[in-house]
Design a protein around this motif. Structure first.
Motif, PDB file in Angstrom:
ATOM      1  N   LEU A 268     -27.972  53.394  66.319  1.00  0.00           N
ATOM      2  CA  LEU A 268     -26.645  52.805  66.110  1.00  0.00           C
ATOM      3  C   LEU A 268     -25.650  53.930  65.866  1.00  0.00           C
ATOM      4  O   LEU A 268     -25.876  54.785  65.011  1.00  0.00           O
ATOM      5  CB  LEU A 268     -26.657  51.865  64.893  1.00  0.00           C
ATOM      6  CG  LEU A 268     -27.689  50.730  64.909  1.00  0.00           C
ATOM      7  CD1 LEU A 268     -27.634  49.950  63.593  1.00  0.00           C
ATOM      8  CD2 LEU A 268     -27.448  49.795  66.095  1.00  0.00           C
ATOM      9  N   VAL A 269     -24.568  53.933  66.623  1.00  0.00           N
ATOM     10  CA  VAL A 269     -23.554  54.980  66.483  1.00  0.00           C
ATOM     11  C   VAL A 269     -22.241  54.318  66.063  1.00  0.00           C
ATOM     12  O   VAL A 269     -21.740  53.433  66.758  1.00  0.00           O
ATOM     13  CB  VAL A 269     -23.346  55.734  67.817  1.00  0.00           C
ATOM     14  CG1 VAL A 269     -22.258  56.791  67.666  1.00  0.00           C
ATOM     15  CG2 VAL A 269     -24.644  56.373  68.293  1.00  0.00           C
ATOM     16  N   GLY A 270     -21.693  54.711  64.903  1.00  0.00           N
ATOM     17  CA  GLY A 270     -20.478  54.057  64.404  1.00  0.00           C
ATOM     18  C   GLY A 270     -19.291  54.997  64.347  1.00  0.00           C
ATOM     19  O   GLY A 270     -19.385  56.090  63.779  1.00  0.00           O
ATOM     20  N   LYS A 271     -18.172  54.559  64.906  1.00  0.00           N
ATOM     21  CA  LYS A 271     -16.936  55.356  64.845  1.00  0.00           C
ATOM     22  C   LYS A 271     -16.473  55.477  63.397  1.00  0.00           C
ATOM     23  O   LYS A 271     -16.223  54.487  62.725  1.00  0.00           O
ATOM     24  CB  LYS A 271     -15.850  54.689  65.702  1.00  0.00           C
ATOM     25  CG  LYS A 271     -14.465  55.337  65.573  1.00  0.00           C
ATOM     26  CD  LYS A 271     -13.421  54.659  66.477  1.00  0.00           C
ATOM     27  CE  LYS A 271     -12.010  55.190  66.211  1.00  0.00           C
ATOM     28  NZ  LYS A 271     -10.973  54.515  67.035  1.00  0.00           N
ATOM     29  N   ILE A 318     -32.055  54.571  63.763  1.00  0.00           N
ATOM     30  CA  ILE A 318     -31.288  55.773  63.433  1.00  0.00           C
ATOM     31  C   ILE A 318     -29.816  55.390  63.400  1.00  0.00           C
ATOM     32  O   ILE A 318     -29.321  54.730  64.314  1.00  0.00           O
ATOM     33  CB  ILE A 318     -31.477  56.862  64.520  1.00  0.00           C
ATOM     34  CG1 ILE A 318     -32.952  57.110  64.791  1.00  0.00           C
ATOM     35  CG2 ILE A 318     -30.683  58.122  64.173  1.00  0.00           C
ATOM     36  CD1 ILE A 318     -33.570  58.233  64.057  1.00  0.00           C
ATOM     37  N   GLY A 319     -29.125  55.783  62.350  1.00  0.00           N
ATOM     38  CA  GLY A 319     -27.674  55.571  62.276  1.00  0.00           C
ATOM     39  C   GLY A 319     -26.965  56.900  62.421  1.00  0.00           C
ATOM     40  O   GLY A 319     -27.296  57.853  61.713  1.00  0.00           O
ATOM     41  N   ILE A 320     -26.021  56.956  63.353  1.00  0.00           N
ATOM     42  CA  ILE A 320     -25.250  58.193  63.540  1.00  0.00           C
ATOM     43  C   ILE A 320     -23.777  57.881  63.315  1.00  0.00           C
ATOM     44  O   ILE A 320     -23.238  56.946  63.909  1.00  0.00           O
ATOM     45  CB  ILE A 320     -25.422  58.762  64.964  1.00  0.00           C
ATOM     46  CG1 ILE A 320     -26.903  59.035  65.251  1.00  0.00           C
ATOM     47  CG2 ILE A 320     -24.606  60.038  65.139  1.00  0.00           C
ATOM     48  CD1 ILE A 320     -27.159  59.591  66.650  1.00  0.00           C
ATOM     49  N   VAL A 321     -23.152  58.652  62.430  1.00  0.00           N
ATOM     50  CA  VAL A 321     -21.739  58.441  62.137  1.00  0.00           C
ATOM     51  C   VAL A 321     -20.966  59.756  62.266  1.00  0.00           C
ATOM     52  O   VAL A 321     -21.044  60.616  61.382  1.00  0.00           O
ATOM     53  CB  VAL A 321     -21.555  57.855  60.724  1.00  0.00           C
ATOM     54  CG1 VAL A 321     -20.082  57.860  60.308  1.00  0.00           C
ATOM     55  CG2 VAL A 321     -22.104  56.435  60.658  1.00  0.00           C
ATOM     56  N   PRO A 322     -20.244  59.922  63.379  1.00  0.00           N
ATOM     57  CA  PRO A 322     -19.332  61.058  63.467  1.00  0.00           C
ATOM     58  C   PRO A 322     -18.077  60.677  62.700  1.00  0.00           C
ATOM     59  O   PRO A 322     -17.521  59.605  62.908  1.00  0.00           O
ATOM     60  CB  PRO A 322     -19.044  61.162  64.969  1.00  0.00           C
ATOM     61  CG  PRO A 322     -19.242  59.771  65.509  1.00  0.00           C
ATOM     62  CD  PRO A 322     -20.237  59.081  64.594  1.00  0.00           C
ATOM     63  N   SER A 323     -17.662  61.535  61.759  1.00  0.00           N
ATOM     64  CA  SER A 323     -16.560  61.123  60.891  1.00  0.00           C
ATOM     65  C   SER A 323     -15.515  62.221  60.724  1.00  0.00           C
ATOM     66  O   SER A 323     -15.829  63.375  60.430  1.00  0.00           O
ATOM     67  CB  SER A 323     -17.108  60.724  59.519  1.00  0.00           C
ATOM     68  OG  SER A 323     -16.051  60.273  58.699  1.00  0.00           O
ATOM     69  N   THR A 324     -14.269  61.842  60.895  1.00  0.00           N
ATOM     70  CA  THR A 324     -13.144  62.743  60.682  1.00  0.00           C
ATOM     71  C   THR A 324     -11.865  61.917  60.559  1.00  0.00           C
ATOM     72  O   THR A 324     -11.856  60.739  60.876  1.00  0.00           O
ATOM     73  CB  THR A 324     -12.987  63.745  61.860  1.00  0.00           C
ATOM     74  OG1 THR A 324     -11.782  64.504  61.681  1.00  0.00           O
ATOM     75  CG2 THR A 324     -12.898  63.033  63.196  1.00  0.00           C
ATOM     76  N   GLU A 325     -10.811  62.567  60.076  1.00  0.00           N
ATOM     77  CA  GLU A 325      -9.486  61.947  60.171  1.00  0.00           C
ATOM     78  C   GLU A 325      -8.883  62.325  61.517  1.00  0.00           C
ATOM     79  O   GLU A 325      -9.281  63.319  62.122  1.00  0.00           O
ATOM     80  CB  GLU A 325      -8.565  62.514  59.076  1.00  0.00           C
ATOM     81  CG  GLU A 325      -8.871  62.061  57.676  1.00  0.00           C
ATOM     82  CD  GLU A 325      -7.885  62.665  56.673  1.00  0.00           C
ATOM     83  OE1 GLU A 325      -7.295  63.731  56.952  1.00  0.00           O
ATOM     84  OE2 GLU A 325      -7.721  62.060  55.598  1.00  0.00           O
ATOM     85  N   PRO A 372     -34.206  57.376  72.511  1.00  0.00           N
ATOM     86  CA  PRO A 372     -33.998  56.016  72.012  1.00  0.00           C
ATOM     87  C   PRO A 372     -34.503  54.928  72.945  1.00  0.00           C
ATOM     88  O   PRO A 372     -34.474  55.092  74.164  1.00  0.00           O
ATOM     89  CB  PRO A 372     -32.479  55.917  71.865  1.00  0.00           C
ATOM     90  CG  PRO A 372     -31.919  56.976  72.733  1.00  0.00           C
ATOM     91  CD  PRO A 372     -32.931  58.073  72.797  1.00  0.00           C
ATOM     92  N   ASP A 373     -34.964  53.843  72.327  1.00  0.00           N
ATOM     93  CA  ASP A 373     -35.242  52.628  73.077  1.00  0.00           C
ATOM     94  C   ASP A 373     -33.925  52.097  73.634  1.00  0.00           C
ATOM     95  O   ASP A 373     -33.839  51.659  74.775  1.00  0.00           O
ATOM     96  CB  ASP A 373     -35.863  51.605  72.123  1.00  0.00           C
ATOM     97  CG  ASP A 373     -36.120  50.286  72.798  1.00  0.00           C
ATOM     98  OD1 ASP A 373     -37.268  50.056  73.178  1.00  0.00           O
ATOM     99  OD2 ASP A 373     -35.175  49.491  72.974  1.00  0.00           O
ATOM    100  N   CYS A 374     -32.904  52.113  72.797  1.00  0.00           N
ATOM    101  CA  CYS A 374     -31.553  51.777  73.246  1.00  0.00           C
ATOM    102  C   CYS A 374     -30.564  52.332  72.224  1.00  0.00           C
ATOM    103  O   CYS A 374     -30.946  52.646  71.091  1.00  0.00           O
ATOM    104  CB  CYS A 374     -31.363  50.268  73.396  1.00  0.00           C
ATOM    105  SG  CYS A 374     -31.473  49.355  71.863  1.00  0.00           S
TER     106      CYS A 374
END
Ligand code: BES
Ligand code: MN
Ligand code: ZN
Length: 501
Positions: A268-271, A318-325, A372-374
């Motif tokens: 899972l990739v979250g903005k 897996i959780g991926i969070v790219p984070s910035t202002e 990843p599976d997806c």
């Protein structure tokens, strides 16, 4: 909120409030009929007078009903029995939750669990009811100096008994209610992170929250700093961070629920844009405060991982969070600047306000390493999605039809729906740059689709779906606040994958 599940009839139960269903403003469900009998027809007499509206979700609160051991009886309208549906069940339970939350009772019995929707099983009823009841007790208080006391706005009962008629339904309602409470606790986390202002909820704060979540639920968390992102070649993500004084963070959470070697994870990739000013392509002032919600994709990844870990689902996620202002400033990226993404593809940044895709593309490339599976990304990506779909479904685009169909179905099951838009190759024509491999905006029209087309250039190595939650992640106006969506959809997806739904 604590749930206990019991089987039997409601007439002998003692509690602050008991909620029972009524079809068509007069037809008592069996638990309502039992209370009516115990009260020698008190309920049916009131209904005969027409005091309860027929529409599903109408309620009528009665005090001191004779013959019961409960202080209050809450009649809940279910509408016409022949027309009963998932949606009516949700509005009935939602209305009961709302009435319970304001009636001042410390505990309650809810008798709406007897498979009212014929097509749904006992576990579904338990899951939906617990989710809706627990979610309705969420209040945002973190930045209020005076905590709202119970008289201001009561939180509702802290203990709820879900009463079923059939003993054989107890264990399924029990497991469903556990799932529903876990989903609601994930939603509460997503709401809280979303509602916190951007001066508190910074990328650094999100990284701390990830570490805390990992500690509480015993999963691994890694946080990459700017230097590591530079090393990996995440030039696209870093171009968004360039104008901000807050350091960017690249958060990776690894929940391992399987012991199998070779199990492939769902990623899972979250903005995680903690504030989106638009950058040099700056946004107008009106409602810009709502751009604190531009990290709601990230928040939904946190919330879903919380739910999954609480339930101990036998899956790897897996959780991926790219984070910035996204800020303007002397070092900020300028329209026309060209950057190189981690994939090697060069990007001409024609509009610095199309920043979500710029941070997601590097995260999507990073995701390849997990075989990843997806991969599902979740992002408040385009205003165009609000124009297309409003606030009802999230937008769904995918490079795999089975994955899309699976998410659409889980949306129906959870009530947290998505609607698919086409990701046809024809739209790729709208992404052309004279100076780089790809521009970060498309030519006029189909903004949600061209944004997804941009992401599709980075997801060729795996099955991928994109959820545009610009319209669904928060509400504006007097009810301004995060919704916790799409935690229910994502958790339902994972529950079904684990064959536990
Ligand atoms: N975060 C916004 C999208 C958004 C706007 C979500 C309003 C919810 C409400 C995103 O970063 C953005 O600014 N998108 C631009 C893209 C455009 C410049 C191609 C948009 O939608 O206007
Ligand atoms: Mn933007
Ligand atoms: Zn944005």
């Amino acid at each position: 909120m604590e749930f206990s599940i019991k089987a039997g009839t409601p007439d002998k139960l003692r509690s602050g409030c008991i909620a029972v269903g009524v079809f068509d403003a007069k037809q008592l469900t069996p638990p309502a009929a039992a209370l009516d009998k115990a009260s020698s027809g008190y309920l049916s007499e009131i209904l005969r007078r027409g005091d309860l509206e027929a529409k599903a979700g109408a309620t009528l609160l009665l005090h001191n009903v004779p013959g019961t051991a409960c202080e209050r009886v809450l009649l809940v309208s279910l509408g016409k029995q022949a027309e009963f549906s998932d949606k009516k069940f949700r509005s009935a339970v939602g209305a009961a939750a709302k009435a319970l939350a304001t009636c001042g009772s410390k505990d309650a019995v809810v008798c709406l669990l007897d498979r009212l929707v014929a097509a749904r099983d006992a576990r579904w009823h338990g899951r939906q009811a617990a989710m809706l009841l627990a979610d309705s007790s969420y209040r945002f208080e973190a930045t209020k100096s005076r905590k709202q006391d119970e008289h201001d706005r009561p939180r509702g009962p802290s203990k709820i008994t879900l009463l079923v008629a059939d003993k054989s339904d107890v264990s399924d309602v029990r497991s469903g209610a556990d799932q529903g409470s876990a989903i609601a606790s994930g939603m509460a986390l997503a709401k809280e992170l979303g509602n916190l202002p951007a001066n508190i909820c910074t990328p650094t704060y999100l990284a701390q929250q990830a570490r805390a979540l990992g500690k509480a639920h015993k999963f691994k968390v890694e946080v990459l700093e700017r230097a590591q992102m530079e090393k990996l070649g995440m030039g696209s993500l870093l171009s968004v961070a360039a104008g901000s004084a807050e350091p960017p963070k690249f958060i990776v959470m690894k929940y391992q629920g399987t012991t199998k070697k070779g199990a492939r994870p769902v990623v899972l990739v979250g903005k995680g844009i903690t504030f989106d000013t638009g950058g040099i392509s700056i946004k107008p002032a009106a409602e810009m405060d709502e751009m604190k919600y531009d990290m709601c994709g990230a928040a939904s990844v946190f919330g879903t991982l919380k739910a999954v870990a609480t339930l101990g689902l036998p899956l790897d996620v897996i959780g991926i969070v790219p984070s910035t202002e996204n800020m303007p400033g002397g070092r900020a990226t300028k329209p026309g600047d060209i950057v190189t993404s981690m994939s090697g593809q060069t990007i001409e940044i024609l509009n610095t306000d199309a920043e979500g895709r710029l941070i997601l593309c590097d995260a999507l490339t990073y995701a390849e390493r997990f075989d990843p599976d997806c991969v599902i990304d979740i992002a408040t990506l385009t205003g165009a999605c609000i124009i297309a779909l409003g606030a009802i479904p999230s937008g769904l685009l995918a490079n795999d039809d089975d994955l899309a169909a699976e998410l659409l179905a889980r949306g129906q099951d959870s009530g947290d729906r998505a609607w698919q838009l086409p990701l046809w190759d024809d739209y790729q024509e709208m992404l052309k740059s004279n100076f780089a491999d790809i521009p970060n905006i498309g030519s006029k029209g189909a903004g949600t689709i061209t944004a997804a087309c941009f992401l599709a250039r980075f997801t060729k190595k795996y099955k991928w779906a994109h959820l545009d939650i610009a319209g669904t992640a928060w509400k504006s106006g007097s009810e301004k606040g995060a919704t916790g969506r799409p935690v229910p959809l994502l958790t339902q997806f994972l529950l079904a994958r684990a064959r536990l739904a």
